[in-house]
Design a protein around this motif. Structure first.
Motif, PDB file in Angstrom:
ATOM      1  N   ILE A  67       0.408  -0.770  -0.231  1.00 24.67           N
ATOM      2  CA  ILE A  67       0.268  -0.444  -0.210  1.00 24.67           C
ATOM      3  C   ILE A  67       0.673   1.267  -0.407  1.00 24.67           C
ATOM      4  CG2 ILE A  67       0.337   0.188   2.974  1.00 24.67           C
ATOM      5  CD1 ILE A  67      -3.518   1.124   2.034  1.00 24.67           C
ATOM      6  N   HIS A  68       0.478   2.443  -0.587  1.00 24.48           N
ATOM      7  CA  HIS A  68       1.455   3.661  -0.794  1.00 24.48           C
ATOM      8  C   HIS A  68       0.576   4.641  -0.208  1.00 24.48           C
ATOM      9  CE1 HIS A  68       2.918   1.235  -3.892  1.00 24.48           C
ATOM     10  NE2 HIS A  68       3.614   1.354  -3.675  1.00 24.48           N
ATOM     11  N   VAL A  69       1.349   5.077   1.033  1.00 25.50           N
ATOM     12  CA  VAL A  69       0.780   6.076   1.245  1.00 25.50           C
ATOM     13  C   VAL A  69       1.816   7.267   2.068  1.00 25.50           C
ATOM     14  CG1 VAL A  69      -0.315   6.731   4.061  1.00 25.50           C
ATOM     15  CG2 VAL A  69      -0.445   4.527   3.643  1.00 25.50           C
ATOM     16  N   ASP A  70       1.396   8.786   1.269  1.00 25.30           N
ATOM     17  CA  ASP A  70       1.852   9.403   1.075  1.00 25.30           C
ATOM     18  C   ASP A  70       3.323   9.630   0.176  1.00 25.30           C
ATOM     19  OD1 ASP A  70       0.120  10.842   2.913  1.00 25.30           O
ATOM     20  OD2 ASP A  70       0.787   9.968   4.971  1.00 25.30           O
ATOM     21  N   GLY A  71       3.243   8.894  -0.649  1.00 27.66           N
ATOM     22  CA  GLY A  71       4.163   8.008  -1.324  1.00 27.66           C
ATOM     23  C   GLY A  71       5.293   7.652  -1.012  1.00 27.66           C
ATOM     24  N   ALA A  72       4.613   6.881  -0.029  1.00 28.76           N
ATOM     25  CA  ALA A  72       5.902   5.254   0.671  1.00 28.76           C
ATOM     26  C   ALA A  72       5.709   4.444   1.202  1.00 28.76           C
ATOM     27  CB  ALA A  72       6.112   6.490   1.657  1.00 28.76           C
ATOM     28  N   ALA A  73       6.340   3.820   0.342  1.00 25.32           N
ATOM     29  CA  ALA A  73       5.520   2.101  -0.238  1.00 25.32           C
ATOM     30  C   ALA A  73       6.170   1.356   1.371  1.00 25.32           C
ATOM     31  CB  ALA A  73       6.350   1.115  -1.480  1.00 25.32           C
ATOM     32  N   HIS A  74       4.511   0.159   2.040  1.00 20.75           N
ATOM     33  CA  HIS A  74       4.416  -0.632   2.431  1.00 20.75           C
ATOM     34  C   HIS A  74       4.007  -1.539   2.105  1.00 20.75           C
ATOM     35  CE1 HIS A  74       5.347   3.441   5.535  1.00 20.75           C
ATOM     36  NE2 HIS A  74       3.918   4.145   4.592  1.00 20.75           N
ATOM     37  N   ALA A  75       4.159  -2.995   3.196  1.00 23.31           N
ATOM     38  CA  ALA A  75       4.031  -3.922   3.297  1.00 23.31           C
ATOM     39  C   ALA A  75       2.329  -4.209   3.582  1.00 23.31           C
ATOM     40  CB  ALA A  75       5.279  -4.953   3.261  1.00 23.31           C
ATOM     41  N   VAL A  76       1.601  -4.580   3.294  1.00 26.40           N
ATOM     42  CA  VAL A  76       0.988  -5.139   3.897  1.00 26.40           C
ATOM     43  C   VAL A  76       0.438  -6.249   4.751  1.00 26.40           C
ATOM     44  CG1 VAL A  76      -2.054  -5.511   4.020  1.00 26.40           C
ATOM     45  CG2 VAL A  76      -0.323  -3.303   2.068  1.00 26.40           C
ATOM     46  N   LYS A  77      -0.115  -6.866   5.531  1.00 24.48           N
ATOM     47  CA  LYS A  77      -0.174  -8.044   6.723  1.00 24.48           C
ATOM     48  C   LYS A  77      -1.366  -8.468   6.661  1.00 24.48           C
ATOM     49  CE  LYS A  77       1.050  -9.943  10.831  1.00 24.48           C
ATOM     50  NZ  LYS A  77       2.312 -10.062  12.068  1.00 24.48           N
ATOM     51  N   GLU A  78      -1.708  -9.309   6.288  1.00 28.96           N
ATOM     52  CA  GLU A  78      -3.314  -9.793   6.366  1.00 28.96           C
ATOM     53  C   GLU A  78      -3.128 -11.035   7.481  1.00 28.96           C
ATOM     54  OE1 GLU A  78      -6.466 -12.152   3.750  1.00 28.96           O
ATOM     55  OE2 GLU A  78      -5.053 -10.877   2.385  1.00 28.96           O
ATOM     56  N   THR A  79      -3.843 -11.161   8.168  1.00 25.88           N
ATOM     57  CA  THR A  79      -4.085 -11.996   9.047  1.00 25.88           C
ATOM     58  C   THR A  79      -5.750 -12.441   9.463  1.00 25.88           C
ATOM     59  OG1 THR A  79      -1.892 -11.130  10.457  1.00 25.88           O
ATOM     60  CG2 THR A  79      -3.451 -13.021  11.535  1.00 25.88           C
ATOM     61  N   THR A  80      -6.139 -13.586   9.993  1.00 21.08           N
ATOM     62  CA  THR A  80      -7.224 -14.114  10.023  1.00 21.08           C
ATOM     63  C   THR A  80      -7.345 -14.297  12.219  1.00 21.08           C
ATOM     64  OG1 THR A  80      -7.888 -15.572   8.658  1.00 21.08           O
ATOM     65  CG2 THR A  80      -8.936 -15.854  10.017  1.00 21.08           C
ATOM     66  N   VAL A  81      -7.832 -13.244  12.461  1.00 16.60           N
ATOM     67  CA  VAL A  81      -7.883 -13.693  13.721  1.00 16.60           C
ATOM     68  C   VAL A  81      -9.087 -14.092  14.777  1.00 16.60           C
ATOM     69  CG1 VAL A  81      -6.542 -11.500  13.363  1.00 16.60           C
ATOM     70  CG2 VAL A  81      -9.378 -11.211  14.115  1.00 16.60           C
ATOM     71  N   LEU A  89     -12.576 -13.277  10.671  1.00 13.04           N
ATOM     72  CA  LEU A  89     -12.926 -11.726  10.807  1.00 13.04           C
ATOM     73  C   LEU A  89     -11.036 -11.882  10.023  1.00 13.04           C
ATOM     74  CD1 LEU A  89     -13.252  -9.322  12.538  1.00 13.04           C
ATOM     75  CD2 LEU A  89     -12.168  -9.646  14.562  1.00 13.04           C
ATOM     76  N   LYS A  90     -10.802 -10.575   9.695  1.00 16.47           N
ATOM     77  CA  LYS A  90     -10.104 -10.861   9.048  1.00 16.47           C
ATOM     78  C   LYS A  90      -9.425  -9.528   9.898  1.00 16.47           C
ATOM     79  CE  LYS A  90      -9.590 -13.344   4.923  1.00 16.47           C
ATOM     80  NZ  LYS A  90      -8.290 -14.350   5.347  1.00 16.47           N
ATOM     81  N   MET A  91      -7.844  -9.373   9.605  1.00 15.05           N
ATOM     82  CA  MET A  91      -7.262  -8.166   9.948  1.00 15.05           C
ATOM     83  C   MET A  91      -6.084  -7.730   9.130  1.00 15.05           C
ATOM     84  SD  MET A  91      -5.236  -6.983  13.786  1.00 15.05           S
ATOM     85  CE  MET A  91      -3.411  -8.172  12.619  1.00 15.05           C
ATOM     86  N   PHE A  92      -6.023  -6.516   9.367  1.00 12.04           N
ATOM     87  CA  PHE A  92      -4.849  -5.393   7.421  1.00 12.04           C
ATOM     88  C   PHE A  92      -4.295  -4.637   8.572  1.00 12.04           C
ATOM     89  CE2 PHE A  92      -8.230  -8.160   5.312  1.00 12.04           C
ATOM     90  CZ  PHE A  92      -7.272  -8.214   4.623  1.00 12.04           C
ATOM     91  N   THR A  93      -2.448  -3.989   8.158  1.00 14.05           N
ATOM     92  CA  THR A  93      -2.492  -3.408   8.896  1.00 14.05           C
ATOM     93  C   THR A  93      -0.745  -3.206   8.172  1.00 14.05           C
ATOM     94  OG1 THR A  93      -1.007  -2.864  10.694  1.00 14.05           O
ATOM     95  CG2 THR A  93      -1.080  -5.229  10.353  1.00 14.05           C
ATOM     96  N   HIS A  94      -0.357  -2.711   8.605  1.00 13.60           N
ATOM     97  CA  HIS A  94       1.003  -2.244   7.783  1.00 13.60           C
ATOM     98  C   HIS A  94       2.137  -1.838   9.008  1.00 13.60           C
ATOM     99  CE1 HIS A  94       0.848   2.150   6.355  1.00 13.60           C
ATOM    100  NE2 HIS A  94      -0.249   1.796   6.563  1.00 13.60           N
ATOM    101  N   ASP A  95       3.441  -1.440   7.901  1.00 15.21           N
ATOM    102  CA  ASP A  95       4.015  -1.051   9.589  1.00 15.21           C
ATOM    103  C   ASP A  95       4.334   0.215   9.241  1.00 15.21           C
ATOM    104  OD1 ASP A  95       5.168  -0.815   7.080  1.00 15.21           O
ATOM    105  OD2 ASP A  95       6.868  -1.570   6.973  1.00 15.21           O
ATOM    106  N   GLY A  96       3.647   1.477   8.005  1.00 15.43           N
ATOM    107  CA  GLY A  96       3.194   2.883   7.939  1.00 15.43           C
ATOM    108  C   GLY A  96       2.505   3.192   9.610  1.00 15.43           C
ATOM    109  N   LEU A  97       1.536   2.026   9.944  1.00 19.02           N
ATOM    110  CA  LEU A  97       0.822   2.863  10.531  1.00 19.02           C
ATOM    111  C   LEU A  97       1.152   3.458  12.394  1.00 19.02           C
ATOM    112  CD1 LEU A  97      -2.226   0.824  10.422  1.00 19.02           C
ATOM    113  CD2 LEU A  97      -2.287   2.807   9.531  1.00 19.02           C
ATOM    114  N   PRO A  98       1.156   4.070  13.167  1.00 18.26           N
ATOM    115  CA  PRO A  98       1.182   3.942  14.028  1.00 18.26           C
ATOM    116  C   PRO A  98       1.240   3.651  14.805  1.00 18.26           C
ATOM    117  CG  PRO A  98      -0.486   5.970  13.886  1.00 18.26           C
ATOM    118  CD  PRO A  98       0.138   5.290  12.633  1.00 18.26           C
ATOM    119  N   LYS A  99       1.416   3.640  16.602  1.00 17.79           N
ATOM    120  CA  LYS A  99       1.081   2.137  17.463  1.00 17.79           C
ATOM    121  C   LYS A  99      -0.363   2.377  17.286  1.00 17.79           C
ATOM    122  CE  LYS A  99       5.482   0.713  18.873  1.00 17.79           C
ATOM    123  NZ  LYS A  99       6.863   0.339  20.104  1.00 17.79           N
TER     124      LYS A  99
END
Length: 418
Positions: A67-81, A89-99
């Motif tokens: 996913i591209h956010v503000d011009g930066a590329a981040h790997a998306v993590k998909e998990t079935t929680v 219930l699936k969860m999507f996140t990426h390393d560019g998101l704040p905690k």
């Protein structure tokens, strides 16, 4: 008999699709001296369109890798929680998101399509939020031993998913689930449940189908409830794990939607043929991608489908204050601190203008400063949650709404922890 007849037809179409695809490849093969010329090219492209239209389709993957956010590329993590019989219930996140990024439960429709129909919705909201999504199961793959699934169960699933996400979460319902999402919010609010959503966004949902009725609404009210039970409900055949389960088949839903705009779908396939003839591969691929998703359908549990027709489209139970959950009244007056955003499309031919907005009328104890309505100009039903207008005009409204109440969300989370 309906399902068996469909299975026979599906087998024949699968074989025809394979043969058409092979013939198209032969006509386009480099060893064919007439490849790409005149009638040979016309025939190859026509066969290609038919092969794609008749091809079998299973459950699509979300396929979100970057996913591209503000011009930066981040790997998306998909998990079935959470894994449950009728929906995960699936969860999507990426390393560019704040905690402390907002957490959003995206409630996908249980209406014959897979949750991947909301792939574009997930991708856009993932820019700023940790996104959870309901991944409903295809009922024909759920063994009879797992019991039934109706609107009560749907509401319980949403409550359980919100409990897993924890206090301070936001919820967004697209189309059909607006009703159970609003009901779940009311029930959790009445119970002062710490995990009740901080905001609820409903997009193109049938809260009150008496407002601007569409062809879908008319179909539901011009036939008695027993008609649906006897004419569109069938039994899953023996070649599926859900053998014996009563379902509303996905292929019936697809046929209904296709017939509503048959001329448009026929023109889309004619344009696909033209794009192939012109060598406009990007346009052709875009059309194929859309129909790959649109034609991927799943079965609905009969109990859920029939109850939805009865309560939502025929009796209008929720806006009239007559809806029950496990025998207890669903009281919309209990919603006092979940901010509600209603979004509608000006050209929506599934949920007419005013049907979603009705949620603002039937929640009298919610302050005006916690209600908002947005009408997307020149947007149809699908465009509310997918495409350029969703990304550029509608999603920013949702972002701002969530951000407005995120401080409150953090406070509710801290209170629950304390």
């Amino acid at each position: 008999m309906l399902y068996k007849a469909y299975e026979i037809q599906r087998s024949l179409m699968n074989a025809s699709s394979a043969m058409a695809s092979m013939a198209a490849d032969m006509l386009n093969h480099e060893s064919n001296p007439w490849a790409g010329i005149g009638p040979s090219q016309m025939m190859a492209n026509a066969l290609d369109v038919f092969a794609h239209a008749a091809a079998p389709r299973g459950k699509p993957a979300f396929g979100l890798r970057v996913i591209h956010v503000d011009g930066a590329a981040h790997a998306v993590k998909e998990t079935t929680v959470i894994t449950r019989p009728f929906g995960d219930l699936k969860m999507f996140t990426h390393d560019g998101l704040p905690k402390d990024a907002p957490r959003l439960l995206l409630v996908a429709p249980m209406s014959g399509h897979y949750a991947t129909l909301l792939r574009g919705t997930v991708e856009r909201m993932l820019e700023r939020c940790v996104v959870y999504i309901t991944d409903w199961a295809d009922a024909k793959y759920v063994p009879m031993a797992e019991g039934i699934f109706d609107l009560d169960d749907y509401i319980d699933y949403l409550t359980g998913f919100l409990e897993h996400i924890g206090p301070g979460a936001h919820m967004m319902a697209v189309c059909q689930p607006s009703v159970p999402a609003l009901a779940a919010t009311a029930i959790m609010s009445a119970d002062k449940h710490p995990c009740r959503p901080v905001t609820l966004t409903m997009m193109g949902g049938p809260i009150d189908t008496r407002e601007s009725p569409t062809a879908v609404n008319d179909h539901a009210v011009t036939k008695p409830h027993v008609w649906f039970k006897h004419n569109v409900i069938t039994t899953v055949p023996a070649n599926y794990p859900g053998e014996g389960r009563r379902v509303y088949p996905g292929f019936v839903q697809l046929a209904s939607f296709m017939s509503m705009n048959l001329g448009s779908h026929m023109m889309s396939h004619y344009k696909l043929y033209q794009h192939l003839m012109q060598g406009a591969d990007d346009n052709a691929d875009a059309t194929k991608t859309f129909y790959d998703e649109y034609r991927a359908v799943c079965d609905l549990p009969a109990e859920f489908y029939l109850q939805t027709v009865d309560l939502v489209f025929q009796r209008h139970a929720l806006p009239k204050g007559e809806m029950l959950h496990r025998g207890k009244a669903v009281d919309l007056n209990a919603i006092t601190d979940t901010a509600i955003l209603c979004i509608e499309g000006e050209r929506d031919d599934i949920s007419g203008i005013g049907q979603t907005k009705a949620a603002l009328k039937v929640t009298p104890n919610l302050g005006d400063d916690m209600k908002q309505y947005f009408l997307a100009p020149e947007v149809g039903h699908y465009g509310i949650f997918n495409g350029s207008r969703w990304r550029n005009a509608i999603a920013p409204v949702v972002d701002q709404w969530i951000a407005k109440f995120e401080k409150k969300a953090k406070g509710r989370k801290l209170t629950a922890v304390a």
